[in-house]
Design a protein around this motif. Structure first.
Motif, PDB file in Angstrom:
ATOM      1  N   GLY A 334     -22.669 -18.669 -36.671  1.00  0.00           N
ATOM      2  CA  GLY A 334     -22.133 -19.052 -35.364  1.00  0.00           C
ATOM      3  C   GLY A 334     -21.879 -20.533 -35.226  1.00  0.00           C
ATOM      4  N   LEU A 335     -21.445 -21.186 -36.286  1.00  0.00           N
ATOM      5  CA  LEU A 335     -21.241 -22.633 -36.272  1.00  0.00           C
ATOM      6  C   LEU A 335     -20.197 -23.035 -35.231  1.00  0.00           C
ATOM      7  CD1 LEU A 335     -21.720 -25.446 -37.596  1.00  0.00           C
ATOM      8  CD2 LEU A 335     -19.834 -24.876 -39.167  1.00  0.00           C
ATOM      9  N   ASP A 336     -20.562 -23.981 -34.383  1.00  0.00           N
ATOM     10  CA  ASP A 336     -19.644 -24.569 -33.399  1.00  0.00           C
ATOM     11  C   ASP A 336     -19.500 -26.042 -33.758  1.00  0.00           C
ATOM     12  OD1 ASP A 336     -18.220 -25.516 -31.257  1.00  0.00           O
ATOM     13  OD2 ASP A 336     -19.525 -24.675 -29.714  1.00  0.00           O
ATOM     14  N   LEU A 337     -18.405 -26.377 -34.434  1.00  0.00           N
ATOM     15  CA  LEU A 337     -18.219 -27.707 -35.010  1.00  0.00           C
ATOM     16  C   LEU A 337     -16.909 -28.301 -34.530  1.00  0.00           C
ATOM     17  CD1 LEU A 337     -19.103 -29.931 -37.084  1.00  0.00           C
ATOM     18  CD2 LEU A 337     -17.814 -28.631 -38.803  1.00  0.00           C
ATOM     19  N   THR A 338     -16.959 -29.523 -34.039  1.00  0.00           N
ATOM     20  CA  THR A 338     -15.757 -30.247 -33.626  1.00  0.00           C
ATOM     21  C   THR A 338     -15.595 -31.499 -34.477  1.00  0.00           C
ATOM     22  OG1 THR A 338     -16.957 -31.510 -31.946  1.00  0.00           O
ATOM     23  CG2 THR A 338     -15.956 -29.423 -31.249  1.00  0.00           C
ATOM     24  N   ALA A 339     -14.411 -32.090 -34.400  1.00  0.00           N
ATOM     25  CA  ALA A 339     -14.126 -33.327 -35.135  1.00  0.00           C
ATOM     26  C   ALA A 339     -13.331 -34.257 -34.237  1.00  0.00           C
ATOM     27  CB  ALA A 339     -13.360 -33.035 -36.414  1.00  0.00           C
ATOM     28  N   GLU A 340     -13.767 -35.502 -34.184  1.00  0.00           N
ATOM     29  CA  GLU A 340     -13.071 -36.560 -33.444  1.00  0.00           C
ATOM     30  C   GLU A 340     -12.768 -37.667 -34.439  1.00  0.00           C
ATOM     31  OE1 GLU A 340     -15.369 -37.272 -29.622  1.00  0.00           O
ATOM     32  OE2 GLU A 340     -16.584 -35.725 -30.611  1.00  0.00           O
ATOM     33  N   LEU A 341     -11.524 -38.087 -34.507  1.00  0.00           N
ATOM     34  CA  LEU A 341     -11.085 -39.041 -35.533  1.00  0.00           C
ATOM     35  C   LEU A 341     -10.578 -40.312 -34.868  1.00  0.00           C
ATOM     36  CD1 LEU A 341     -10.099 -35.904 -36.463  1.00  0.00           C
ATOM     37  CD2 LEU A 341      -9.850 -37.160 -38.606  1.00  0.00           C
ATOM     38  N   ILE A 342     -11.197 -41.435 -35.210  1.00  0.00           N
ATOM     39  CA  ILE A 342     -10.902 -42.708 -34.565  1.00  0.00           C
ATOM     40  C   ILE A 342     -10.680 -43.765 -35.641  1.00  0.00           C
ATOM     41  CG2 ILE A 342     -11.698 -44.417 -32.890  1.00  0.00           C
ATOM     42  CD1 ILE A 342     -13.689 -42.274 -31.898  1.00  0.00           C
ATOM     43  N   THR A 343      -9.529 -44.389 -35.647  1.00  0.00           N
ATOM     44  CA  THR A 343      -9.247 -45.450 -36.609  1.00  0.00           C
ATOM     45  C   THR A 343      -9.853 -46.766 -36.138  1.00  0.00           C
ATOM     46  OG1 THR A 343      -7.128 -45.867 -35.509  1.00  0.00           O
ATOM     47  CG2 THR A 343      -7.120 -44.385 -37.414  1.00  0.00           C
ATOM     48  N   HIS A 344     -10.017 -47.695 -37.069  1.00  0.00           N
ATOM     49  CA  HIS A 344     -10.624 -48.974 -36.726  1.00  0.00           C
ATOM     50  C   HIS A 344      -9.687 -49.792 -35.858  1.00  0.00           C
ATOM     51  CE1 HIS A 344     -11.741 -53.292 -37.651  1.00  0.00           C
ATOM     52  NE2 HIS A 344     -12.820 -52.784 -37.093  1.00  0.00           N
ATOM     53  N   ARG A 345     -10.258 -50.429 -34.880  1.00  0.00           N
ATOM     54  CA  ARG A 345      -9.508 -51.322 -33.999  1.00  0.00           C
ATOM     55  C   ARG A 345     -10.458 -52.396 -33.477  1.00  0.00           C
ATOM     56  NH1 ARG A 345      -7.589 -47.268 -30.651  1.00  0.00           N
ATOM     57  NH2 ARG A 345      -7.291 -46.314 -32.678  1.00  0.00           N
ATOM     58  N   PHE A 346      -9.907 -53.445 -32.936  1.00  0.00           N
ATOM     59  CA  PHE A 346     -10.730 -54.492 -32.343  1.00  0.00           C
ATOM     60  C   PHE A 346      -9.933 -55.191 -31.270  1.00  0.00           C
ATOM     61  CE2 PHE A 346      -8.570 -56.434 -35.950  1.00  0.00           C
ATOM     62  CZ  PHE A 346      -8.115 -57.646 -35.451  1.00  0.00           C
ATOM     63  N   THR A 347     -10.641 -55.809 -30.344  1.00  0.00           N
ATOM     64  CA  THR A 347     -10.027 -56.609 -29.295  1.00  0.00           C
ATOM     65  C   THR A 347     -10.352 -58.079 -29.561  1.00  0.00           C
ATOM     66  OG1 THR A 347     -11.967 -56.543 -27.857  1.00  0.00           O
ATOM     67  CG2 THR A 347     -10.382 -54.732 -27.650  1.00  0.00           C
ATOM     68  N   PRO A 348      -9.617 -58.994 -28.940  1.00  0.00           N
ATOM     69  CA  PRO A 348      -9.969 -60.408 -29.125  1.00  0.00           C
ATOM     70  C   PRO A 348     -11.415 -60.702 -28.747  1.00  0.00           C
ATOM     71  CG  PRO A 348      -7.794 -60.228 -28.126  1.00  0.00           C
ATOM     72  CD  PRO A 348      -8.347 -58.840 -28.170  1.00  0.00           C
ATOM     73  N   ARG A 349     -11.895 -60.072 -27.690  1.00  0.00           N
ATOM     74  CA  ARG A 349     -13.267 -60.323 -27.259  1.00  0.00           C
ATOM     75  C   ARG A 349     -14.285 -59.711 -28.218  1.00  0.00           C
ATOM     76  NH1 ARG A 349     -16.840 -63.683 -25.749  1.00  0.00           N
ATOM     77  NH2 ARG A 349     -18.590 -62.784 -24.585  1.00  0.00           N
ATOM     78  N   SER A 350     -14.041 -58.468 -28.666  1.00  0.00           N
ATOM     79  CA  SER A 350     -14.995 -57.856 -29.590  1.00  0.00           C
ATOM     80  C   SER A 350     -15.036 -58.610 -30.911  1.00  0.00           C
ATOM     81  CB  SER A 350     -14.632 -56.386 -29.825  1.00  0.00           C
ATOM     82  OG  SER A 350     -13.423 -56.253 -30.548  1.00  0.00           O
ATOM     83  N   LYS A 351     -13.908 -59.109 -31.381  1.00  0.00           N
ATOM     84  CA  LYS A 351     -13.901 -59.901 -32.612  1.00  0.00           C
ATOM     85  C   LYS A 351     -14.734 -61.168 -32.442  1.00  0.00           C
ATOM     86  CE  LYS A 351     -10.898 -62.431 -35.801  1.00  0.00           C
ATOM     87  NZ  LYS A 351      -9.503 -62.777 -36.179  1.00  0.00           N
ATOM     88  N   GLU A 352     -14.574 -61.823 -31.305  1.00  0.00           N
ATOM     89  CA  GLU A 352     -15.329 -63.043 -31.048  1.00  0.00           C
ATOM     90  C   GLU A 352     -16.833 -62.769 -31.053  1.00  0.00           C
ATOM     91  OE1 GLU A 352     -15.977 -66.275 -27.404  1.00  0.00           O
ATOM     92  OE2 GLU A 352     -14.430 -64.726 -27.262  1.00  0.00           O
ATOM     93  N   VAL A 353     -17.244 -61.693 -30.389  1.00  0.00           N
ATOM     94  CA  VAL A 353     -18.666 -61.367 -30.314  1.00  0.00           C
ATOM     95  C   VAL A 353     -19.197 -60.969 -31.683  1.00  0.00           C
ATOM     96  CG1 VAL A 353     -20.344 -59.769 -29.326  1.00  0.00           C
ATOM     97  CG2 VAL A 353     -18.532 -60.724 -27.888  1.00  0.00           C
ATOM     98  N   LEU A 354     -18.449 -60.145 -32.416  1.00  0.00           N
ATOM     99  CA  LEU A 354     -18.913 -59.671 -33.716  1.00  0.00           C
ATOM    100  C   LEU A 354     -19.036 -60.811 -34.725  1.00  0.00           C
ATOM    101  CD1 LEU A 354     -16.882 -56.347 -33.985  1.00  0.00           C
ATOM    102  CD2 LEU A 354     -19.361 -56.580 -33.705  1.00  0.00           C
ATOM    103  N   LEU A 355     -18.096 -61.730 -34.715  1.00  0.00           N
ATOM    104  CA  LEU A 355     -18.192 -62.865 -35.627  1.00  0.00           C
ATOM    105  C   LEU A 355     -19.342 -63.794 -35.255  1.00  0.00           C
ATOM    106  CD1 LEU A 355     -14.445 -63.784 -36.241  1.00  0.00           C
ATOM    107  CD2 LEU A 355     -16.016 -62.556 -37.749  1.00  0.00           C
ATOM    108  N   ASP A 356     -19.712 -63.803 -33.979  1.00  0.00           N
ATOM    109  CA  ASP A 356     -20.879 -64.579 -33.569  1.00  0.00           C
ATOM    110  C   ASP A 356     -22.163 -63.893 -34.019  1.00  0.00           C
ATOM    111  OD1 ASP A 356     -22.255 -66.672 -32.037  1.00  0.00           O
ATOM    112  OD2 ASP A 356     -22.793 -65.045 -30.687  1.00  0.00           O
ATOM    113  N   TRP A 357     -22.201 -62.569 -33.917  1.00  0.00           N
ATOM    114  CA  TRP A 357     -23.376 -61.819 -34.354  1.00  0.00           C
ATOM    115  C   TRP A 357     -23.493 -61.764 -35.870  1.00  0.00           C
ATOM    116  CZ3 TRP A 357     -23.053 -56.887 -30.736  1.00  0.00           C
ATOM    117  CH2 TRP A 357     -23.353 -57.271 -29.431  1.00  0.00           C
ATOM    118  N   TYR A 358     -22.352 -61.545 -36.555  1.00  0.00           N
ATOM    119  CA  TYR A 358     -22.350 -61.360 -38.010  1.00  0.00           C
ATOM    120  C   TYR A 358     -21.338 -62.322 -38.639  1.00  0.00           C
ATOM    121  CZ  TYR A 358     -24.188 -57.024 -36.048  1.00  0.00           C
ATOM    122  OH  TYR A 358     -24.888 -56.110 -35.312  1.00  0.00           O
ATOM    123  N   PRO A 359     -21.665 -63.605 -38.699  1.00  0.00           N
ATOM    124  CA  PRO A 359     -20.688 -64.607 -39.148  1.00  0.00           C
ATOM    125  C   PRO A 359     -20.263 -64.442 -40.604  1.00  0.00           C
ATOM    126  CG  PRO A 359     -22.875 -65.583 -38.908  1.00  0.00           C
ATOM    127  CD  PRO A 359     -22.955 -64.213 -38.320  1.00  0.00           C
TER     128      PRO A 359
END
Length: 413
Positions: A334-359
């Motif tokens: 009775g397997l009930d399995l779904t799939a959600e597929l999301i490609t990589h993306r970034f925003t100017p703000r998320s890039k700024e924060v991520l480079l600050d966290w993981y330079p």
């Protein structure tokens, strides 16, 4: 007893009954929800809350530059039930700290770590139990539950980093009854599943992993088990389903809960080359084994294949991933399995924060190699060019049908 960390060597510290008033009518008090000792105007310190530990930084007394660093605090410490610990470095108002953290920004949603002793960030307000969201992908454009905010994992590609500005703090809410009590009134108000032909049988879906990975904190809070039990057993006035995504694998506490099929657990999985960007998470074979355990326990399960990246040899790596999931779920009844597929993306703000966290990250975030896309409200995000997106989607459409036919694809983005 809650420890109190004082950031300077002046008089703003170690106040107790009989000595709780600060200059200007201010005082220290315990936050009603967190227990933290805070500094607000005109409020005395409650008798039931006293600091146990006092930590000081080396800074001159503001009224006596010749005074020994931290002297006022050290002088008071022996007379009170607290131990004194000196911290290295200097911290004076208007000067950067040794690690050169920036001053507080007005748009920060978290109280900055470098506030002075007892200061309160006035922007910290209690959030409502239920909030309408406009998250990153369509499956979460509905009602969200927020028992926590902030993630214990360290994924260098986190798209939500732009929404979690300020120090990478994980916050958990203790008013769980209020959070869960808002579910029943919201049943039937969703826009993704409720009333649709394709997914109407799921009822109103409630997302609990918009801004965190709840399974990563379950051993500390137990709130995820409480939410699953509530949705599985309570009379909510209509069909409803709980949903969360995780990169962790400690699912043993969830296996025997009375979920009654009303909680879908999705595991975030990816190619082997992308896994190196996921710090502090369970390894991919452990996640797939956990998915199998939950499926055998009757849970609806799912794959969140994200973020998809066209790394070297990506076709073979993603094929191996799908084959591993197929092998783990092949004999699940009775397997009930779904799939959600999301490609990589970034925003100017998320890039700024991520480079600050993981330079030193090796993650590709080059705007020149991306196509600019605007969201519903004009927000800019950088996605792969149309040719790359078409190649990725065409391959996954065929690979899912051939290698994992039991999976029902919900969306691609």
């Amino acid at each position: 007893m809650v420890p109190l960390c004082v950031a300077s060597g002046n008089d703003r510290c170690l106040r107790q009954r009989g000595d709780d008033r600060l200059p200007g009518g201010n005082s220290l008090h315990a936050h009603p929800r967190t227990g933290d000792h805070l500094h607000t105007p005109g409020r005395p310190t409650p008798d039931a809350h006293h600091p146990r530990r006092c930590c000081t930084r080396r800074a001159p007394h503001p009224l006596d530059p010749q005074a020994r660093p931290g002297h006022p605090i050290r002088r008071r410490a022996p007379a009170r039930p607290a131990d004194h610990r000196a911290l290295p470095g200097r911290r004076r108002r208007g000067h950067p700290t040794p690690d050169r953290r920036p001053p507080p920004q007005p748009d920060r949603r978290h109280a900055p770590c470098h506030l002075r002793a007892g200061q309160v960030d006035a922007r910290r307000r209690r959030r409502p139990a239920v909030q309408a969201q406009a998250p990153a992908h369509p499956a979460e454009r509905g009602l969200a539950r927020r028992p926590r905010r902030g993630c214990p994992a360290h994924c260098q590609y986190c798209y939500l980093a732009g929404s979690l500005t300020g120090p990478p703090i994980t916050r958990t809410y203790a008013n769980l009854d209020d959070v869960l009590g808002g579910i029943a009134p919201a049943v039937g108000q969703g826009s993704v599943t409720s009333g649709t032909d394709a997914r109407g049988h799921e009822g109103t879906t409630f997302e609990v992993s918009c801004y965190t990975d709840p399974l990563g904190l379950e051993h500390l809070t137990g709130s995820l088990a409480a939410a699953i039990t509530h949705v599985g057993t309570a009379d909510l006035g209509g069909p409803a389903q709980l949903r969360f995504t995780t990169k962790f694998a400690d699912v043993a506490p969830l296996l025997d809960l009375p979920h009654h099929g009303r909680t879908r657990v999705r595991f975030s999985v990816n190619a082997a080359s992308v896994e190196r960007f996921e710090g502090g998470t369970a390894r991919m074979p452990d996640r797939i084994a956990a998915l199998r355990s939950l499926a055998l326990a009757g849970y609806p399960v799912g794959l969140t294949i994200a973020p998809i990246m066209p790394v070297d040899g990506w076709r073979q790596e993603y094929a191996d991933l799908l084959d591993a999931v197929a092998a783990a779920t092949d004999d699940v009844p009775g397997l009930d399995l779904t799939a959600e597929l999301i490609t990589h993306r970034f925003t100017p703000r998320s890039k700024e924060v991520l480079l600050d966290w993981y330079p030193r990250t090796k993650l590709e975030m080059d705007e020149d190699l991306r196509r600019q896309k605007r969201g519903k409200y004009g927000a800019v995000k950088h996605v792969y060019p149309a040719r790359v997106m078409h190649e990725l989607r065409s391959w996954f459409d065929v690979a899912l049908a051939e290698r994992l036919p039991a999976a029902r694809s919900l969306y691609w983005t």
